[in-house]
Scaffold this motif. Structure first.
Motif, PDB file in Angstrom:
ATOM      1  N   LYS A  85      -0.720   7.404 -11.987  1.00 27.71           N
ATOM      2  CA  LYS A  85       0.738   7.475 -11.861  1.00 27.71           C
ATOM      3  C   LYS A  85       1.224   8.703 -11.100  1.00 27.71           C
ATOM      4  CE  LYS A  85       1.912   4.737 -15.848  1.00 27.71           C
ATOM      5  NZ  LYS A  85       2.709   4.641 -17.061  1.00 27.71           N
ATOM      6  N   GLY A  86       0.330   9.597 -10.722  1.00 36.47           N
ATOM      7  CA  GLY A  86       0.778  10.766  -9.981  1.00 36.47           C
ATOM      8  C   GLY A  86      -0.142  11.958 -10.173  1.00 36.47           C
ATOM      9  N   GLU A  93       0.808  -1.223   0.000  1.00 37.46           N
ATOM     10  CA  GLU A  93       0.000   0.000   0.000  1.00 37.46           C
ATOM     11  C   GLU A  93       0.844   1.278   0.000  1.00 37.46           C
ATOM     12  OE1 GLU A  93      -2.373  -0.500   3.484  1.00 37.46           O
ATOM     13  OE2 GLU A  93      -3.742  -1.914   2.519  1.00 37.46           O
ATOM     14  N   LEU A  94       2.137   1.141   0.218  1.00 36.19           N
ATOM     15  CA  LEU A  94       3.002   2.301   0.359  1.00 36.19           C
ATOM     16  C   LEU A  94       3.008   3.233  -0.858  1.00 36.19           C
ATOM     17  CD1 LEU A  94       4.904   3.701   2.322  1.00 36.19           C
ATOM     18  CD2 LEU A  94       6.771   2.374   1.330  1.00 36.19           C
ATOM     19  N   PRO A  95       3.141   2.733  -2.097  1.00 36.06           N
ATOM     20  CA  PRO A  95       3.154   3.672  -3.238  1.00 36.06           C
ATOM     21  C   PRO A  95       1.893   4.533  -3.325  1.00 36.06           C
ATOM     22  CG  PRO A  95       3.904   1.516  -3.943  1.00 36.06           C
ATOM     23  CD  PRO A  95       3.387   1.376  -2.532  1.00 36.06           C
ATOM     24  N   GLU A  96       0.738   3.929  -3.106  1.00 35.51           N
ATOM     25  CA  GLU A  96      -0.519   4.687  -3.178  1.00 35.51           C
ATOM     26  C   GLU A  96      -0.579   5.758  -2.084  1.00 35.51           C
ATOM     27  OE1 GLU A  96      -5.227   3.830  -2.504  1.00 35.51           O
ATOM     28  OE2 GLU A  96      -4.044   2.250  -3.444  1.00 35.51           O
ATOM     29  N   MET A 139       1.967   7.090  -0.503  1.00 33.65           N
ATOM     30  CA  MET A 139       3.003   8.082  -0.743  1.00 33.65           C
ATOM     31  C   MET A 139       2.550   9.059  -1.832  1.00 33.65           C
ATOM     32  SD  MET A 139       5.998   8.721   0.579  1.00 33.65           S
ATOM     33  CE  MET A 139       6.759   7.252   1.192  1.00 33.65           C
ATOM     34  N   ASN A 140       1.958   8.548  -2.913  1.00 32.63           N
ATOM     35  CA  ASN A 140       1.442   9.411  -3.981  1.00 32.63           C
ATOM     36  C   ASN A 140       0.385  10.376  -3.453  1.00 32.63           C
ATOM     37  OD1 ASN A 140       2.981   8.717  -6.180  1.00 32.63           O
ATOM     38  ND2 ASN A 140       1.589   7.135  -6.897  1.00 32.63           N
TER      39      ASN A 140
END
Length: 142
Positions: free
Chosen positions: A65-66, A17-20, A22-23
């Motif tokens: 993606k951001g 879940e970290l990328p989501e 962090m974004n």
């Protein structure tokens, strides 16, 4: 010899879940930065009629993606974003003069308002982004 890690499922889920997360955190910080640049540009913009100041807007695009945050000035009131000058801008229409104010013309001294606003606000951006990343990591991996 064998090793058993207790709570590994929880750890793997947190990593997934970290990328989501962090974004989201970084996107929120970039959005706040865009708002600060917009507000500072409005404060710095020269005022004769107020049209230039009113034309300063912020646009946000959130994608998988951001995030993209843009501060724009003096675009047509259609709500669409244009990369090139319109025919009216090329002809020197009074309604589209932000580029001439920002960069000057052969007949007019430049009076920048967008670039100084961005420069002023971006000074602490690196620290703010680092702080947001640290907060997310601390929250996820207590």
């Amino acid at each position: 010899m064998s090793v058993k890690v207790i709570g590994s499922d929880k750890l793997l889920k947190a990593f997934a879940e970290l990328p989501e997360k962090m974004n989201k955190a970084l996107g929120d910080e970039l959005e706040k930065t865009g708002e600060a640049i917009r507000d500072e540009a409005k404060r710095l913009a020269p005022v004769r009629t107020g049209a230039l100041r009113e034309s300063i807007k912020m646009r946000v695009w959130r994608r998988e993606k951001g995030i993209t945050v843009k501060v724009l000035a003096d675009y047509p009131k259609t709500g669409r974003y244009r990369k090139a000058k319109t025919r009216k801008q090329a002809a020197g229409s009074e309604e589209y003069y932000a580029f001439a104010v920002e960069f000057g013309t052969k007949n007019q001294q430049e009076r920048p308002f967008l670039r100084p606003a961005a420069n002023k606000v971006e000074e602490g951006l690196e620290n703010k982004v680092s702080h947001q990343m640290e907060l997310v990591l601390n929250k996820e991996f207590k």
